[in-house]
Design a protein around this motif. Structure first.
Motif, PDB file in Angstrom:
ATOM      1  N   SER A 290      13.049  24.927 -36.219  1.00  0.00           N
ATOM      2  CA  SER A 290      13.884  25.249 -35.052  1.00  0.00           C
ATOM      3  C   SER A 290      14.500  24.008 -34.417  1.00  0.00           C
ATOM      4  N   GLN A 291      13.930  22.828 -34.668  1.00  0.00           N
ATOM      5  CA  GLN A 291      14.458  21.597 -34.081  1.00  0.00           C
ATOM      6  C   GLN A 291      15.152  20.707 -35.117  1.00  0.00           C
ATOM      7  N   TYR A 292      15.534  21.278 -36.227  1.00  0.00           N
ATOM      8  CA  TYR A 292      16.150  20.511 -37.312  1.00  0.00           C
ATOM      9  C   TYR A 292      17.402  19.767 -36.854  1.00  0.00           C
ATOM     10  N   GLU A 293      18.275  20.439 -36.126  1.00  0.00           N
ATOM     11  CA  GLU A 293      19.517  19.800 -35.685  1.00  0.00           C
ATOM     12  C   GLU A 293      19.246  18.661 -34.707  1.00  0.00           C
ATOM     13  N   LEU A 294      18.267  18.850 -33.828  1.00  0.00           N
ATOM     14  CA  LEU A 294      17.888  17.777 -32.903  1.00  0.00           C
ATOM     15  C   LEU A 294      17.320  16.594 -33.676  1.00  0.00           C
ATOM     16  N   ALA A 295      16.485  16.869 -34.667  1.00  0.00           N
ATOM     17  CA  ALA A 295      15.912  15.796 -35.487  1.00  0.00           C
ATOM     18  C   ALA A 295      17.022  14.981 -36.139  1.00  0.00           C
ATOM     19  N   ARG A 296      18.009  15.650 -36.708  1.00  0.00           N
ATOM     20  CA  ARG A 296      19.111  14.955 -37.373  1.00  0.00           C
ATOM     21  C   ARG A 296      19.974  14.177 -36.381  1.00  0.00           C
ATOM     22  N   ARG A 297      20.048  14.671 -35.133  1.00  0.00           N
ATOM     23  CA  ARG A 297      20.873  14.022 -34.122  1.00  0.00           C
ATOM     24  C   ARG A 297      20.248  12.746 -33.587  1.00  0.00           C
ATOM     25  N   GLN A 298      18.922  12.747 -33.375  1.00  0.00           N
ATOM     26  CA  GLN A 298      18.339  11.577 -32.711  1.00  0.00           C
ATOM     27  C   GLN A 298      17.455  10.713 -33.621  1.00  0.00           C
ATOM     28  N   MET A 299      17.289  11.131 -34.879  1.00  0.00           N
ATOM     29  CA  MET A 299      16.580  10.316 -35.862  1.00  0.00           C
ATOM     30  C   MET A 299      17.478  10.161 -37.089  1.00  0.00           C
ATOM     31  N   SER A 300      17.480   8.989 -37.682  1.00  0.00           N
ATOM     32  CA  SER A 300      18.338   8.764 -38.846  1.00  0.00           C
ATOM     33  C   SER A 300      17.678   9.195 -40.143  1.00  0.00           C
ATOM     34  N   ASN A 301      16.361   9.412 -40.130  1.00  0.00           N
ATOM     35  CA  ASN A 301      15.658   9.827 -41.333  1.00  0.00           C
ATOM     36  C   ASN A 301      14.277  10.340 -40.951  1.00  0.00           C
ATOM     37  N   ASN A 302      13.657  11.056 -41.890  1.00  0.00           N
ATOM     38  CA  ASN A 302      12.278  11.483 -41.687  1.00  0.00           C
ATOM     39  C   ASN A 302      11.327  10.363 -42.076  1.00  0.00           C
ATOM     40  N   SER A 303      10.106  10.443 -41.589  1.00  0.00           N
ATOM     41  CA  SER A 303       9.082   9.522 -42.078  1.00  0.00           C
ATOM     42  C   SER A 303       8.080  10.321 -42.906  1.00  0.00           C
ATOM     43  N   GLY A 304       6.854   9.855 -43.019  1.00  0.00           N
ATOM     44  CA  GLY A 304       5.962  10.389 -44.040  1.00  0.00           C
ATOM     45  C   GLY A 304       4.900  11.358 -43.578  1.00  0.00           C
ATOM     46  N   GLN A 305       4.992  11.872 -42.350  1.00  0.00           N
ATOM     47  CA  GLN A 305       3.963  12.788 -41.861  1.00  0.00           C
ATOM     48  C   GLN A 305       4.480  14.211 -41.717  1.00  0.00           C
ATOM     49  N   PHE A 306       3.624  15.156 -42.049  1.00  0.00           N
ATOM     50  CA  PHE A 306       3.876  16.572 -41.799  1.00  0.00           C
ATOM     51  C   PHE A 306       2.528  17.276 -41.829  1.00  0.00           C
ATOM     52  N   THR A 307       2.501  18.501 -41.373  1.00  0.00           N
ATOM     53  CA  THR A 307       1.269  19.295 -41.365  1.00  0.00           C
ATOM     54  C   THR A 307       1.537  20.631 -42.035  1.00  0.00           C
ATOM     55  N   ILE A 308       0.566  21.100 -42.808  1.00  0.00           N
ATOM     56  CA  ILE A 308       0.679  22.443 -43.375  1.00  0.00           C
ATOM     57  C   ILE A 308      -0.401  23.340 -42.766  1.00  0.00           C
ATOM     58  N   GLN A 309      -0.094  24.614 -42.696  1.00  0.00           N
ATOM     59  CA  GLN A 309      -1.072  25.620 -42.299  1.00  0.00           C
ATOM     60  C   GLN A 309      -1.343  26.484 -43.521  1.00  0.00           C
ATOM     61  N   LEU A 310      -2.580  26.474 -43.986  1.00  0.00           N
ATOM     62  CA  LEU A 310      -2.946  27.265 -45.157  1.00  0.00           C
ATOM     63  C   LEU A 310      -2.970  28.752 -44.817  1.00  0.00           C
ATOM     64  N   GLN A 311      -2.756  29.593 -45.820  1.00  0.00           N
ATOM     65  CA  GLN A 311      -2.829  31.040 -45.619  1.00  0.00           C
ATOM     66  C   GLN A 311      -4.242  31.485 -45.259  1.00  0.00           C
ATOM     67  N   THR A 312      -5.233  30.765 -45.746  1.00  0.00           N
ATOM     68  CA  THR A 312      -6.619  31.140 -45.499  1.00  0.00           C
ATOM     69  C   THR A 312      -7.177  30.462 -44.253  1.00  0.00           C
ATOM     70  N   GLU A 313      -8.090  31.157 -43.561  1.00  0.00           N
ATOM     71  CA  GLU A 313      -8.851  30.556 -42.457  1.00  0.00           C
ATOM     72  C   GLU A 313     -10.320  30.415 -42.845  1.00  0.00           C
ATOM     73  N   ASN A 314     -10.620  30.684 -44.110  1.00  0.00           N
ATOM     74  CA  ASN A 314     -11.981  30.562 -44.612  1.00  0.00           C
ATOM     75  C   ASN A 314     -12.335  29.080 -44.738  1.00  0.00           C
ATOM     76  N   LEU A 315     -13.329  28.625 -43.988  1.00  0.00           N
ATOM     77  CA  LEU A 315     -13.650  27.201 -43.953  1.00  0.00           C
ATOM     78  C   LEU A 315     -14.102  26.675 -45.308  1.00  0.00           C
ATOM     79  N   GLU A 316     -14.802  27.500 -46.080  1.00  0.00           N
ATOM     80  CA  GLU A 316     -15.233  27.050 -47.402  1.00  0.00           C
ATOM     81  C   GLU A 316     -14.032  26.785 -48.304  1.00  0.00           C
TER      82      GLU A 316
END
Length: 385
Positions: A290-316
Motif C-alpha cells: 500500500s505504500q509502494y508509491e511513497l517508497a519510490r518517491r522518498q527512497m531511491s532503492n530498497n535495502s536488504g530487509q523484509f519480513t514474511i508471515q508464514l501460513q502456519t501458526e504452528n510453532l513446531e
C-alpha cells in the motif's frame, strides 16, 4: 559533493600521515599541548580540537566528516553504538515535563528509552501509526518538543511520509529526529526532506562486516556542538579509534554492497511472492504494498530487509522451517555480508509470548550471497512445513 569524492578523498590529508593510502588509527587517549595558552585554548574550544579522545580523535573526525557529507548535514558525531546515538539525540531535545510523539513500534531499545527510561525524568511519549502524517499532528500537546521517526519502521517496515511530517513539525516548532539505518544515506536523504536530526546504527550497513559497533548523529553544526557539550561528553558513549577506522573501511564499499544487496533482495522477494506457504510479505518496494508509491518517491532503492508471515501458526512448523535453513544465520543484528533471519517465535517460551507481533513472522536480512544460492535454501526449508 560527488559520492566518489566523499568516500575516497574528503578529509584524506594523506601528506600528514606519510602518504599512506589508508588513514592511520590514532590510538591515543590524550593529546598534549606545548604551552599553557595552547592548553587554555583547547579547553575553551574542546568541541573543535583534538584534546582528549573522549571528545575528538582524528580517526573518528574523518568518519564523522564523511557521514555528514553523505547525509547532506553540516556536522556529525560518532558514538559507540546506535542506541547511544539515538538516546543522546532524543535527550538533547527534551527536558522534564516535555512530550514526544513517536512512530509506533520503533526499534526495541528505542522503545525502551521512550517507554521506560525517559518517563523516570518526566518525559512522556505518545505512539502513533506513522502511515498517516495527520496522526502526528493530532497527538501534539502544548509541551510537545520532538517527533521521532523510523522510516521504514522496524520489523514490519511501514513508512512515514517524511516531508509531510516535517512540514507539520516546523509549523509547530517541533524538532524531528529519524533513524535512517535501514535506507542508509545512499537510498534516503531525510535532511533534504526537512528532518532536523538523522541517526544511524553504524553497526549495520555503514560497517557492513559484522565486526564493529557504532552510532552516528547528523545535524547542523550548532545542534551537534550542543550535543557534544552535554549528552556526549557527560554520558561518555564514545566510539574507539579502531572502531571508527573499521567503519571508515566499511564506507569505502557501501555503494557497491548496497546495490548488490538491493538486487538480490528483489530476486528473493519475487520468489517468495510465488511461495504458497507465505501468507504475507512486509516489504515497501513490493508493487502490491500500500505504500509502494511513497517508497519510490522518498527512497531511491530498497535495502536488504523484509519480513514474511508464514501460513502456519504452528510453532513446531515455524521452528522446523527456521532451524533447517542452512545458509541463513539466526541473529538479531543485520547489515553485514551474511544473510540472516530473526523469527518472532523466539519470543515464545514456556507458554508465554512476549511480543506485540504474531508468532509466525520471520524477519529476513539479505547479505552478499547469490540469489539462487539463497532461494535453493528456502526451497528445501519450505518443503519441511
Amino acid at each position: 559533493m560527488e559520492l566518489s569524492y566523499i568516500l575516497n578523498e574528503l578529509g584524506e590529508d594523506r601528506e600528514m600521515y606519510f602518504n599512506s593510502v589508508a588513514p592511520p588509527i590514532i590510538q591515543t587517549s590524550n593529546f598534549s599541548c606545548k604551552t599553557v595558552n595552547a592548553l587554555r585554548e583547547a579547553l575553551l574550544h574542546e568541541s573543535e580540537v583534538e584534546f582528549y579522545t573522549r571528545g575528538n580523535n582524528p580517526t573518528t573526525d574523518l568518519l564523522e566528516k564523511k557521514v555528514a557529507a553523505l547525509e547532506g548535514a553540516e556536522h556529525a558525531l560518532a558514538f559507540g553504538s546506535g542506541i547511544a546515538a539515538v538516546s543522546a539525540a532524543v535527550m538533547s531535545q527534551v527536558n522534564a515535563g516535555d512530550h514526544i510523539v513517536s512512530v509506533a513500534k520503533p526499534y526495541s531499545w528505542t522503545n525502551t528509552l521512550l517507554k521506560k527510561y525517559l518517563p523516570k525524568f518526566g518525559v512522556e511519549t505518545t505512539f502513533v501509526d506513522g502511515r498517516d502524517a495527520a496522526n502526528f499532528e493530532k497527538a501534539i500537546k502544548p509541551n510537545t518538543r520532538v517527533f521521532y521517526l523510523e522510516s521504514p519502521n522496524s520489523f514490519t517496515f511501514e513508512l512515514q511520509d517524511i516531508a509531510a511530517v516535517t512540514k507539520i513539525a516546523k509549523a509547530h516548532n517541533i524538532i524531528t529526529i529519524i533513524d535512517n539505518s535501514y535506507a542508509t544515506p545512499l537510498f534516503q536523504q531525510p535532511i533534504a526532506l526537512g528532518v532536523d536530526i538523522v541517526v544511524h546504527a553504524a553497526t549495520k550497513y555503514i560497517s557492513g562486516h559484522s565486526d564493529t559497533m557504532g552510532g552516528i548523529i547528523c545535524s547542523t553544526h550548532a545542534r551537534i556542538t550542543k550535543i557534544f557539550e552535554s549528552e556526549f561528553m557527560t554520558l561518555g558513549g564514545i566510539i574507539s579509534p579502531f572502531n571508527s577506522w573499521l567503519l571508515l573501511r566499511g564506507l569505502r564499499t557501501l555503494p557497491i554492497r548496497m546495490e548488490r544487496i538491493a538486487d538480490t533482495t528483489r530476486k528473493v522477494v519475487d520468489y517468495l511472492t510465488k511461495q504458497p506457504k507465505v501468507q504475507k510479505i512486509f516489504f515497501p518496494f513490493l508493487p502490491t504494498d500500500s505504500q509502494y508509491e511513497l517508497a519510490r518517491r522518498q527512497m531511491s532503492n530498497n535495502s536488504g530487509q523484509f519480513t514474511i508471515q508464514l501460513q502456519t501458526e504452528n510453532l513446531e512448523e515455524i521452528d522446523r522451517f527456521c532451524d533447517n535453513l542452512k545458509h541463513f544465520l539466526m541473529a538479531a543484528s543485520w547489515g553485514g555480508h551474511e544473510s540472516l533471519i530473526y523469527p518472532t517465535a523466539a519470543s515464545y517460551n514456556a507458554g508465554n509470548y512476549k511480543s506485540d507481533l504474531p508468532p509466525n513472522l520471520i524477519r529476513f536480512y539479505i547479505g552478499l550471497e547469490d540469489a539462487d544460492y539463497l532461494i535453493k535454501d528456502l526451497d528445501q526449508a519450505f518443503a519441511l512445513i
